[in-house]
Design a protein around this motif. Sequence first.
Motif, PDB file in Angstrom:
ATOM      1  N   GLY A  24      -2.662  46.403 102.664  1.00 43.79           N
ATOM      2  CA  GLY A  24      -1.377  46.295 101.972  1.00 43.79           C
ATOM      3  C   GLY A  24      -1.469  46.335 100.462  1.00 43.79           C
ATOM      4  O   GLY A  24      -0.460  46.189  99.779  1.00 43.79           O
ATOM      5  N   ASP A  25      -2.656  46.507  99.907  1.00 47.69           N
ATOM      6  CA  ASP A  25      -2.841  46.571  98.455  1.00 47.69           C
ATOM      7  C   ASP A  25      -3.176  47.997  98.030  1.00 47.69           C
ATOM      8  O   ASP A  25      -3.752  48.762  98.803  1.00 47.69           O
ATOM      9  N   VAL A  26      -2.834  48.324  96.781  1.00 49.37           N
ATOM     10  CA  VAL A  26      -3.265  49.588  96.194  1.00 49.37           C
ATOM     11  C   VAL A  26      -4.537  49.291  95.406  1.00 49.37           C
ATOM     12  O   VAL A  26      -4.552  48.405  94.542  1.00 49.37           O
ATOM     13  N   VAL A  27      -5.587  50.016  95.735  1.00 47.03           N
ATOM     14  CA  VAL A  27      -6.922  49.674  95.241  1.00 47.03           C
ATOM     15  C   VAL A  27      -7.580  50.928  94.654  1.00 47.03           C
ATOM     16  O   VAL A  27      -7.421  52.029  95.182  1.00 47.03           O
ATOM     17  N   GLY A  28      -8.294  50.731  93.549  1.00 44.20           N
ATOM     18  CA  GLY A  28      -9.091  51.812  92.960  1.00 44.20           C
ATOM     19  C   GLY A  28     -10.541  51.646  93.382  1.00 44.20           C
ATOM     20  O   GLY A  28     -11.097  50.550  93.285  1.00 44.20           O
ATOM     21  N   LEU A  29     -11.141  52.743  93.879  1.00 47.01           N
ATOM     22  CA  LEU A  29     -12.561  52.749  94.257  1.00 47.01           C
ATOM     23  C   LEU A  29     -13.348  53.482  93.178  1.00 47.01           C
ATOM     24  O   LEU A  29     -13.097  54.665  92.913  1.00 47.01           O
ATOM     25  N   TYR A  30     -14.283  52.791  92.557  1.00 46.36           N
ATOM     26  CA  TYR A  30     -15.069  53.345  91.462  1.00 46.36           C
ATOM     27  C   TYR A  30     -16.484  53.583  91.963  1.00 46.36           C
ATOM     28  O   TYR A  30     -17.120  52.667  92.480  1.00 46.36           O
ATOM     29  N   ARG A  31     -16.965  54.816  91.797  1.00 46.74           N
ATOM     30  CA  ARG A  31     -18.263  55.164  92.376  1.00 46.74           C
ATOM     31  C   ARG A  31     -19.304  55.437  91.295  1.00 46.74           C
ATOM     32  O   ARG A  31     -19.030  56.152  90.322  1.00 46.74           O
ATOM     33  N   VAL A  32     -20.494  54.867  91.525  1.00 44.90           N
ATOM     34  CA  VAL A  32     -21.659  55.181  90.699  1.00 44.90           C
ATOM     35  C   VAL A  32     -22.803  55.438  91.666  1.00 44.90           C
ATOM     36  O   VAL A  32     -23.354  54.514  92.258  1.00 44.90           O
ATOM     37  N   GLY A  33     -23.144  56.693  91.877  1.00 44.97           N
ATOM     38  CA  GLY A  33     -24.164  57.028  92.864  1.00 44.97           C
ATOM     39  C   GLY A  33     -23.692  56.642  94.255  1.00 44.97           C
ATOM     40  O   GLY A  33     -22.620  57.045  94.691  1.00 44.97           O
ATOM     41  N   ARG A  34     -24.502  55.820  94.936  1.00 45.36           N
ATOM     42  CA  ARG A  34     -24.094  55.361  96.274  1.00 45.36           C
ATOM     43  C   ARG A  34     -23.429  53.981  96.230  1.00 45.36           C
ATOM     44  O   ARG A  34     -23.151  53.386  97.269  1.00 45.36           O
ATOM     45  N   ASP A  35     -23.196  53.479  95.026  1.00 48.11           N
ATOM     46  CA  ASP A  35     -22.507  52.190  94.891  1.00 48.11           C
ATOM     47  C   ASP A  35     -21.021  52.421  94.632  1.00 48.11           C
ATOM     48  O   ASP A  35     -20.650  53.306  93.851  1.00 48.11           O
ATOM     49  N   VAL A  36     -20.204  51.623  95.283  1.00 51.55           N
ATOM     50  CA  VAL A  36     -18.755  51.716  95.106  1.00 51.55           C
ATOM     51  C   VAL A  36     -18.212  50.319  94.830  1.00 51.55           C
ATOM     52  O   VAL A  36     -18.627  49.346  95.463  1.00 51.55           O
ATOM     53  N   TYR A  37     -17.292  50.234  93.871  1.00 49.18           N
ATOM     54  CA  TYR A  37     -16.660  48.965  93.494  1.00 49.18           C
ATOM     55  C   TYR A  37     -15.158  49.116  93.661  1.00 49.18           C
ATOM     56  O   TYR A  37     -14.609  50.195  93.406  1.00 49.18           O
ATOM     57  N   ALA A  38     -14.513  48.047  94.068  1.00 50.95           N
ATOM     58  CA  ALA A  38     -13.080  48.108  94.347  1.00 50.95           C
ATOM     59  C   ALA A  38     -12.338  47.013  93.599  1.00 50.95           C
ATOM     60  O   ALA A  38     -12.698  45.831  93.686  1.00 50.95           O
TER      61      ALA A  38
END
Length: 107
Positions: A24-38
């Motif tokens: 139910g949230d709008v989330v940004g996924l930030y990728r650096v190589g194989r790592d992803v942060y939300a």
Amino acid sequence: MSFATVATLDEIPDGGVKQVSVHGDVVGLYRVGRDVYAINDYCSHEETFLSEGEFEVEEMEVECPLHGSRFNVIDGSVRILPATKPVASYPVKVEGDMVLVGPRAEK
Ligand code: FES
């Protein structure tokens, strides 16, 4: 609430961001190589999407496109005013090609 599959890794540009909807949230996924942060995609200052701003990979920060606040993409903390409140962050798992996001971390 458990982890939900929200994207494949190749849908997120390396050094870039993808907006998804999860729990139910709008989330940004930030990728650096194989790592992803939300982190939550709504700026805590006014309502605009952080994923439309600049992702500074070396600083692990995103700059809000409206007034230039910067948020740490790892924990959602504010690095630069005018925003004063953090945005929520979410745990991420990368399994093979799949990117899974868990429930928001409580601050
Ligand atoms: S809306 Fe993001 S800093 Fe103002």
